[in-house]
Design a protein around this motif. Structure first.
Motif, PDB file in Angstrom:
ATOM      1  N   UNK A  68       0.827  -1.212   0.000  1.00  0.00           N
ATOM      2  CA  UNK A  68       0.000   0.000   0.000  1.00  0.00           C
ATOM      3  C   UNK A  68       0.861   1.261   0.000  1.00  0.00           C
ATOM      4  N   UNK A  69       2.026   1.214   0.646  1.00  0.00           N
ATOM      5  CA  UNK A  69       2.930   2.377   0.630  1.00  0.00           C
ATOM      6  C   UNK A  69       3.405   2.675  -0.789  1.00  0.00           C
ATOM      7  N   UNK A  70       3.759   1.630  -1.534  1.00  0.00           N
ATOM      8  CA  UNK A  70       4.209   1.827  -2.912  1.00  0.00           C
ATOM      9  C   UNK A  70       3.070   2.363  -3.770  1.00  0.00           C
ATOM     10  N   UNK A  71       1.870   1.793  -3.609  1.00  0.00           N
ATOM     11  CA  UNK A  71       0.723   2.258  -4.392  1.00  0.00           C
ATOM     12  C   UNK A  71       0.411   3.718  -4.090  1.00  0.00           C
ATOM     13  N   UNK A  72       0.500   4.105  -2.819  1.00  0.00           N
ATOM     14  CA  UNK A  72       0.235   5.502  -2.456  1.00  0.00           C
ATOM     15  C   UNK A  72       1.289   6.431  -3.051  1.00  0.00           C
ATOM     16  N   UNK A  73       2.540   5.990  -3.038  1.00  0.00           N
ATOM     17  CA  UNK A  73       3.601   6.797  -3.609  1.00  0.00           C
ATOM     18  C   UNK A  73       3.336   7.068  -5.085  1.00  0.00           C
ATOM     19  N   UNK A  74       2.959   6.028  -5.826  1.00  0.00           N
ATOM     20  CA  UNK A  74       2.655   6.217  -7.249  1.00  0.00           C
ATOM     21  C   UNK A  74       1.414   7.075  -7.434  1.00  0.00           C
ATOM     22  N   UNK A  75       0.397   6.849  -6.604  1.00  0.00           N
ATOM     23  CA  UNK A  75      -0.824   7.646  -6.696  1.00  0.00           C
ATOM     24  C   UNK A  75      -0.515   9.121  -6.464  1.00  0.00           C
ATOM     25  N   UNK A  76       0.309   9.420  -5.450  1.00  0.00           N
ATOM     26  CA  UNK A  76       0.637  10.813  -5.129  1.00  0.00           C
ATOM     27  C   UNK A  76       1.464  11.478  -6.215  1.00  0.00           C
ATOM     28  N   UNK A  77       2.054  10.692  -7.108  1.00  0.00           N
ATOM     29  CA  UNK A  77       2.836  11.255  -8.201  1.00  0.00           C
ATOM     30  C   UNK A  77       2.140  11.119  -9.552  1.00  0.00           C
ATOM     31  N   UNK A  78       0.813  10.922  -9.529  1.00  0.00           N
ATOM     32  CA  UNK A  78       0.021  10.977 -10.756  1.00  0.00           C
ATOM     33  C   UNK A  78      -0.240   9.656 -11.430  1.00  0.00           C
ATOM     34  N   UNK A  79       0.240   8.554 -10.902  1.00  0.00           N
ATOM     35  CA  UNK A  79      -0.028   7.230 -11.476  1.00  0.00           C
ATOM     36  C   UNK A  79      -1.244   6.630 -10.761  1.00  0.00           C
ATOM     37  N   UNK A  80      -2.422   7.151 -11.109  1.00  0.00           N
ATOM     38  CA  UNK A  80      -3.645   6.743 -10.407  1.00  0.00           C
ATOM     39  C   UNK A  80      -4.018   5.295 -10.700  1.00  0.00           C
ATOM     40  N   UNK A  81      -3.561   4.775 -11.826  1.00  0.00           N
ATOM     41  CA  UNK A  81      -3.942   3.417 -12.230  1.00  0.00           C
ATOM     42  C   UNK A  81      -2.807   2.416 -12.028  1.00  0.00           C
ATOM     43  N   UNK A  82      -1.837   2.773 -11.220  1.00  0.00           N
ATOM     44  CA  UNK A  82      -0.702   1.869 -10.989  1.00  0.00           C
ATOM     45  C   UNK A  82      -1.151   0.601 -10.277  1.00  0.00           C
ATOM     46  N   UNK A  83      -0.505  -0.506 -10.630  1.00  0.00           N
ATOM     47  CA  UNK A  83      -0.808  -1.812 -10.034  1.00  0.00           C
ATOM     48  C   UNK A  83       0.467  -2.365  -9.402  1.00  0.00           C
ATOM     49  N   UNK A  84       0.349  -2.856  -8.177  1.00  0.00           N
ATOM     50  CA  UNK A  84       1.496  -3.456  -7.484  1.00  0.00           C
ATOM     51  C   UNK A  84       1.153  -4.905  -7.154  1.00  0.00           C
ATOM     52  N   UNK A  85       1.780  -5.836  -7.866  1.00  0.00           N
ATOM     53  CA  UNK A  85       1.613  -7.261  -7.594  1.00  0.00           C
ATOM     54  C   UNK A  85       2.705  -7.729  -6.632  1.00  0.00           C
TER      55      UNK A  85
END
Length: 666
Positions: A68-85
């Motif tokens: 969730x930390x990685x997903x939030x980091x990407x979300x906060x930098x504009x990657x709203x659709x990022x996926x972390x498997x």
């Protein structure tokens, strides 16, 4: 997020057969970040976000939180659709597990519309400051960044509070993401920043409160003169901060603070109060110091006495005795009195210094005594001017050298060398400083232009007294720049830094001098004034004072060029471990040299060095250790063997140097 069936089976197996003795516990052997498709951020930028570390005991809840930390980091930098498997690789025999995070970042969103609401009531002058093109941090077409949006919000609030709107507030930014197949709107967001400026305030009167017993006849005027604002002026929070910094420079005051006493909404005035403890007037301090001068390091003990309110007015007297040690043939004893005068000539932007002291060099073959009398003035200009600080000094020195052994003269008599010279040096410095940080700058420029003249007054004095003097003009130019290599403005970990510097000394007039009854004409610019090359803040492939196209590298030359490019990183800045958080690294390329005079400069004599080092950032600056390699040596001689590193005949033992220093190289 997907977890493989094998991982779930292993987890079930481990839980089903767990033992009370803790034998089911696994240690994290490695943490891997893998990318599918494009990669915007480096692996270490993501591993710094994680709570898990190599060697820790594996915990599934912490592992999932790291996702969730990685997903939030990407979300906060504009990657709203990022996926972390995820994937876990277990070694049951070794009781170890490898954590994997597989990142698919997808498209990055950009700003489509940026709306500012609630600012219609403010005056046009403030609006112009807020929306001045160089100041705005977000613009249409730029990548979305939560940190940058928050910085933009704080920038506008600061601008409002610096222009009378002391109680201005802002709502949380509103972010609207487009869900559409329209190519013009796809992967776009609208941003709305809403502000409430409220009332426009002026400064009211300011109270002065001395905490504890009022000693040493300190007056309120000593405090009030440091306040950069005045009653009935439009409220400016920046002026309050500047005034508080000015008060902190009065060393006898401890923890001075400026706070809001009351707010009068009817009169639209803010009344402030200054609170400060009065400390001890006298201070007696022993010290052990390290000092870096002309690319050489000195260490030694010292002791100082300070009067923090010398004849009132915030004036400081400091008397210091120090012993400098470099080697058994290069050490010195120094006694110096310094008077620092703030608010010189009744101007808070002007400061003065007066140094008077004596230095005695302890040399097996030579006695050298130097008497120093120096006057200095510094003047701070407004921040918006290109040159924002001017310094000037007048240094008067009288130095006497006495050789311990007698020298035989041309008439076969013996005579002791007794050389006495007087110098009067006038110095002017112009400084531009827009650096955003002292310890780890990542934005801005520093430029200095220094002009120094010796001889105009000294030649006149030498005619009246039995002294020698020297006439020369010296110009030094230093430039440094810093570029943020991260895609964010906070917790910056990667910086490109550069340095371009040069200097020239030109002798003029009659520089002959009398030595043992004979008139001698030669290069006599004092060694302390000459340029030297090589060392921890110079061309790092060479030791201190070991580089130069000059007769004596230790003495230096009259023309120098030094340039550096350095990549600085602090990969553990986000770590919770305080011991490793301040560790950094650097890689660099240095090139330059020193010549006896500008007319002897040649391009093929520019030395090149490269290397890397480790840093530990402390409150007094970076403690650094570097190793520099001689990539190109214009004077290899029989020791180095070849001009180029790895060339035929190269003696590698002479192609590197270890360097130690305190503070950034530039």
């Amino acid at each position: 997020m997907q977890i493989s069936v094998l991982c779930l089976f292993l987890l079930f197996f481990l839980n089903a057969f767990s033992q009370d003795d803790g034998s089911n516990k696994f240690e994290i052997d490695d943490i891997k970040i893998e990318f599918k498709g494009e990669k915007t951020f480096e692996e270490n930028a993501l591993t710094n976000l994680l709570a898990s570390r190599d060697g820790d005991e594996f915990s599934m809840p912490i592992y999932l939180l790291d996702v969730e930390r990685i997903k939030k980091f990407y979300f906060d930098n504009g990657f709203f659709d990022a996926v972390v498997d995820t994937a876990l690789v277990y070694s049951v025999a070794d009781k170890e597990v490898i954590e994997k995070f597989i990142v698919t970042q997808n498209e990055r969103y950009r700003y489509f519309e940026i709306n500012y609401k609630g600012l219609d009531s403010i005056n046009a002058k403030v609006m112009g400051k807020i929306f001045s093109a160089p100041n705005v941090l977000i613009s249409k077409g730029g990548f979305y960044s939560r940190d940058t949006i928050n910085l933009e919000k704080m920038r506008i609030l600061n601008e409002l509070s610096n222009n009378g709107y002391a109680t201005a507030q802002a709502d949380n930014p509103l972010v609207l993401k487009y869900e559409t197949n329209d190519p013009h709107l796809k992967n776009k967001v609208n941003i709305t920043l809403t502000f409430n400026p409220k009332l426009l305030y002026e400064f009211g009167s300011t109270k002065i409160n001395f905490k504890g017993h009022k000693r040493y006849n300190i007056t309120e005027n000593d405090v009030r003169r440091e306040l950069t604002y005045s009653e009935n002026q439009i409220y400016d929070k920046g002026q309050v901060v500047t005034s508080e910094l000015n008060l902190a420079k009065i060393s006898i005051l401890e923890s001075p603070r400026i706070s809001i006493d009351r707010v009068d909404t009817a009169e639209r005035k803010i009344y402030l109060a200054v609170s400060a403890d009065i400390g001890n007037k006298y201070d007696f301090t022993p010290e052990v110091f390290g000092y870096y001068f002309q690319n050489q390091s000195y260490i030694g003990p010292g002791i100082s006495f300070s009067d923090k309110y010398f004849f009132g007015g915030g004036r400081i007297l400091t008397t210091t005795a120090r012993f400098y040690f470099h080697s058994f043939s290069d050490n010195r004893l120094e006694l110096v009195n310094n008077i620092y005068q703030p608010f010189l000539f009744g101007n808070r932007n002007t400061q003065g210094n007066w140094n008077i002291g004596i230095e005695y060099r302890l040399n097996p073959d030579l006695n050298a005594t130097r008497v120093i009398n120096s006057f200095g003035i510094g003047y701070d200009l407004p921040a918006y001017t290109y040159i924002n600080r001017i310094t000037s000094s007048w240094d008067i020195e009288n130095t006497r050298y006495i050789l311990k052994e007698e020298i035989k003269t041309s008439d076969s008599t013996s005579e002791k060398l007794d050389y006495n010279y007087f110098t009067s040096t006038i110095d002017l410095g112009l400084i531009h400083n827009s650096l955003n940080n002292i310890q780890f700058p990542f934005k801005g420029y520093f430029q200095s232009y220094e002009f120094e003249e010796s001889g105009l007054i000294g030649s006149w004095i030498s005619k009246l007294f039995n002294t020698q003097t020297i006439s020369y003009f010296k110009f030094t130019n230093f430039n440094s720049f810093y570029q943020n290599l991260n895609k964010r403005e906070v917790n910056v970990t990667s910086v490109l830094a550069g340095k371009v510097s040069s200097g020239i000394i030109i002798e003029y007039g009659d520089n002959t001098f009398n030595l043992l009854g004979q008139e001698v004409s030669s290069d006599r610019v004092p060694t302390e004034e000459k340029f030297v090359c090589g060392g921890s803040s110079s061309i790092r492939g060479w030791g201190a004072r070991q580089l130069g196209i000059v007769a004596n590298k230790e003495a230096g030359g009259n023309f120098i060029i030094e340039n550096s490019i350095e990549h600085r990183i602090r990969p553990f800045l986000g770590s919770n471990n305080v011991l490793v958080r301040d560790v950094g690294f650097a890689s660099f390329i240095d090139f330059g040299n020193v010549w006896s005079e500008i007319g002897k400069f040649k391009l093929n004599e520019i030395a090149i060095a490269a290397g890397a080092g480790i840093r530990y950032y402390t409150i007094i600056g970076a403690v650094r250790f570097d190793v520099g390699f001689k990539i190109y040596d214009p004077q290899p001689g029989p020791v180095g063997g070849s001009n180029w590193l790895f060339a035929s005949g190269c003696n590698f033992r002479d192609k590197y140097n270890f360097q130690f220093g305190i503070g950034n190289t530039f």
